[in-house]
Design an enzyme around this catalytic site. Structure first.
Site, PDB file in Angstrom:
ATOM      1  N   ASP A  33       0.845  -1.187   0.000  1.00  0.00           N
ATOM      2  CA  ASP A  33       0.000   0.000   0.000  1.00  0.00           C
ATOM      3  C   ASP A  33       0.888   1.247   0.000  1.00  0.00           C
ATOM      4  O   ASP A  33       1.883   1.314   0.726  1.00  0.00           O
ATOM      5  CB  ASP A  33      -0.913  -0.003   1.231  1.00  0.00           C
ATOM      6  CG  ASP A  33      -2.049   1.003   1.110  1.00  0.00           C
ATOM      7  OD1 ASP A  33      -3.210   0.576   1.010  1.00  0.00           O
ATOM      8  OD2 ASP A  33      -1.761   2.223   1.110  1.00  0.00           O
ATOM      9  N   ASN A  92     -12.978  -2.888   2.436  1.00  0.00           N
ATOM     10  CA  ASN A  92     -13.924  -1.775   2.511  1.00  0.00           C
ATOM     11  C   ASN A  92     -14.834  -1.816   1.294  1.00  0.00           C
ATOM     12  O   ASN A  92     -14.359  -1.989   0.168  1.00  0.00           O
ATOM     13  CB  ASN A  92     -13.159  -0.449   2.557  1.00  0.00           C
ATOM     14  CG  ASN A  92     -12.309  -0.315   3.806  1.00  0.00           C
ATOM     15  OD1 ASN A  92     -12.738  -0.698   4.888  1.00  0.00           O
ATOM     16  ND2 ASN A  92     -11.103   0.207   3.669  1.00  0.00           N
ATOM     17  N   HIS A 105     -10.331  -4.986  -3.505  1.00  0.00           N
ATOM     18  CA  HIS A 105      -9.008  -5.267  -2.943  1.00  0.00           C
ATOM     19  C   HIS A 105      -9.149  -5.720  -1.503  1.00  0.00           C
ATOM     20  O   HIS A 105     -10.037  -5.283  -0.782  1.00  0.00           O
ATOM     21  CB  HIS A 105      -8.093  -4.050  -3.027  1.00  0.00           C
ATOM     22  CG  HIS A 105      -8.692  -2.776  -2.536  1.00  0.00           C
ATOM     23  ND1 HIS A 105      -9.587  -2.051  -3.291  1.00  0.00           N
ATOM     24  CD2 HIS A 105      -8.538  -2.088  -1.378  1.00  0.00           C
ATOM     25  CE1 HIS A 105      -9.955  -0.974  -2.619  1.00  0.00           C
ATOM     26  NE2 HIS A 105      -9.339  -0.973  -1.445  1.00  0.00           N
ATOM     27  N   HIS A 107      -7.072  -5.704   1.993  1.00  0.00           N
ATOM     28  CA  HIS A 107      -5.929  -5.189   2.742  1.00  0.00           C
ATOM     29  C   HIS A 107      -5.432  -6.303   3.662  1.00  0.00           C
ATOM     30  O   HIS A 107      -6.234  -6.921   4.371  1.00  0.00           O
ATOM     31  CB  HIS A 107      -6.339  -4.027   3.644  1.00  0.00           C
ATOM     32  CG  HIS A 107      -6.893  -2.820   2.947  1.00  0.00           C
ATOM     33  ND1 HIS A 107      -6.177  -1.655   2.808  1.00  0.00           N
ATOM     34  CD2 HIS A 107      -8.097  -2.589   2.371  1.00  0.00           C
ATOM     35  CE1 HIS A 107      -6.924  -0.749   2.186  1.00  0.00           C
ATOM     36  NE2 HIS A 107      -8.106  -1.293   1.917  1.00  0.00           N
TER      37      HIS A 107
HETATM   38  P1  AMP Z   1      -9.805   1.615   0.246  1.00  0.00           P
HETATM   39  O1  AMP Z   1     -10.044   2.837   1.067  1.00  0.00           O
HETATM   40  O2  AMP Z   1     -10.205   0.346   0.926  1.00  0.00           O
HETATM   41  O3  AMP Z   1     -10.391   1.761  -1.151  1.00  0.00           O
HETATM   42  O4  AMP Z   1      -8.226   1.488   0.099  1.00  0.00           O
HETATM   43  C1  AMP Z   1      -7.510   2.024  -0.970  1.00  0.00           C
HETATM   44  C2  AMP Z   1      -6.051   1.897  -0.628  1.00  0.00           C
HETATM   45  O5  AMP Z   1      -5.302   2.058  -1.805  1.00  0.00           O
HETATM   46  C3  AMP Z   1      -5.535   2.937   0.369  1.00  0.00           C
HETATM   47  O6  AMP Z   1      -5.008   2.274   1.517  1.00  0.00           O
HETATM   48  C4  AMP Z   1      -4.453   3.680  -0.431  1.00  0.00           C
HETATM   49  O7  AMP Z   1      -3.349   4.056   0.366  1.00  0.00           O
HETATM   50  C5  AMP Z   1      -4.084   2.665  -1.494  1.00  0.00           C
HETATM   51  N1  AMP Z   1      -3.528   3.193  -2.729  1.00  0.00           N
HETATM   52  C6  AMP Z   1      -4.010   4.208  -3.478  1.00  0.00           C
HETATM   53  N2  AMP Z   1      -3.243   4.395  -4.559  1.00  0.00           N
HETATM   54  C7  AMP Z   1      -2.267   3.458  -4.499  1.00  0.00           C
HETATM   55  C8  AMP Z   1      -1.151   3.127  -5.333  1.00  0.00           C
HETATM   56  N3  AMP Z   1      -0.886   3.811  -6.467  1.00  0.00           N
HETATM   57  N4  AMP Z   1      -0.342   2.117  -4.960  1.00  0.00           N
HETATM   58  C9  AMP Z   1      -0.583   1.439  -3.809  1.00  0.00           C
HETATM   59  N5  AMP Z   1      -1.615   1.686  -2.993  1.00  0.00           N
HETATM   60  C10 AMP Z   1      -2.441   2.688  -3.331  1.00  0.00           C
END
Ligand code: AMP
Length: 120
Positions: A33, A92, A105, A107
């Site tokens: 992340d 989420n 996704h 986490h």
């Molecule tokens: P969510 O809020 O469950 O949609 O989580 C999205 C996650 O994607 C967050 O924890 C962000 O930090 C992560 N994220 C966003 N852009 C990127 C990226 N380019 N590479 C890796 N993680 C990312």
């Protein structure tokens, strides 16, 4: 909600922007992340175009679902070495779930005691 081909994870899957890859197979990609909220914070995504957990569990094939969850377990245990200490998986979904990226996704968070599941 239709799938948005311009979401950031779709661009990562197409190789248009880089990621810090942790694992990949036929069905999934996993990467660190970009804004980690724990010492270890990895995202596992299906390669198929699914908006959310709701979309994935309703529309993905059994093979895709099995592959995703097998990969989550494999990555946590064998790649990240989190199985003994423990870890948390989070998916989420939608606005109330706080989902920011509209590509499903998982986490994987660990590396310290994570505290309460949902802060008051
Ligand atoms: P969510 O809020 O469950 O949609 O989580 C999205 C996650 O994607 C967050 O924890 C962000 O930090 C992560 N994220 C966003 N852009 C990127 C990226 N380019 N590479 C890796 N993680 C990312």
């Amino acid at each position: 909600m239709p799938y948005d081909n311009n979401n950031i994870f779709a661009k990562i899957l197409r190789g248009e922007i880089p990621c810090d890859k942790v694992y990949e197979n036929e069905h999934v990609l996993a990467f660190n992340d970009i804004g980690p909220q724990a010492p270890t914070h990895v995202l596992v995504i299906p390669k198929g175009e699914y908006v959310s957990q709701d979309d994935f569990t309703n529309n993905a094939s059994d093979a895709e679902i099995a592959a995703l969850w097998r990969a989550v377990g494999y990555i946590a245990r064998d790649v990240l070495d989190l199985a003994d200490a423990g870890y948390r998986t989070i998916q989420n979904t939608g606005p109330d779930g706080g989902q920011e990226v509209p590509h499903f996704h998982v986490h994987i968070c660990g590396g310290k005691r994570l505290g309460r599941m949902i802060p008051e």
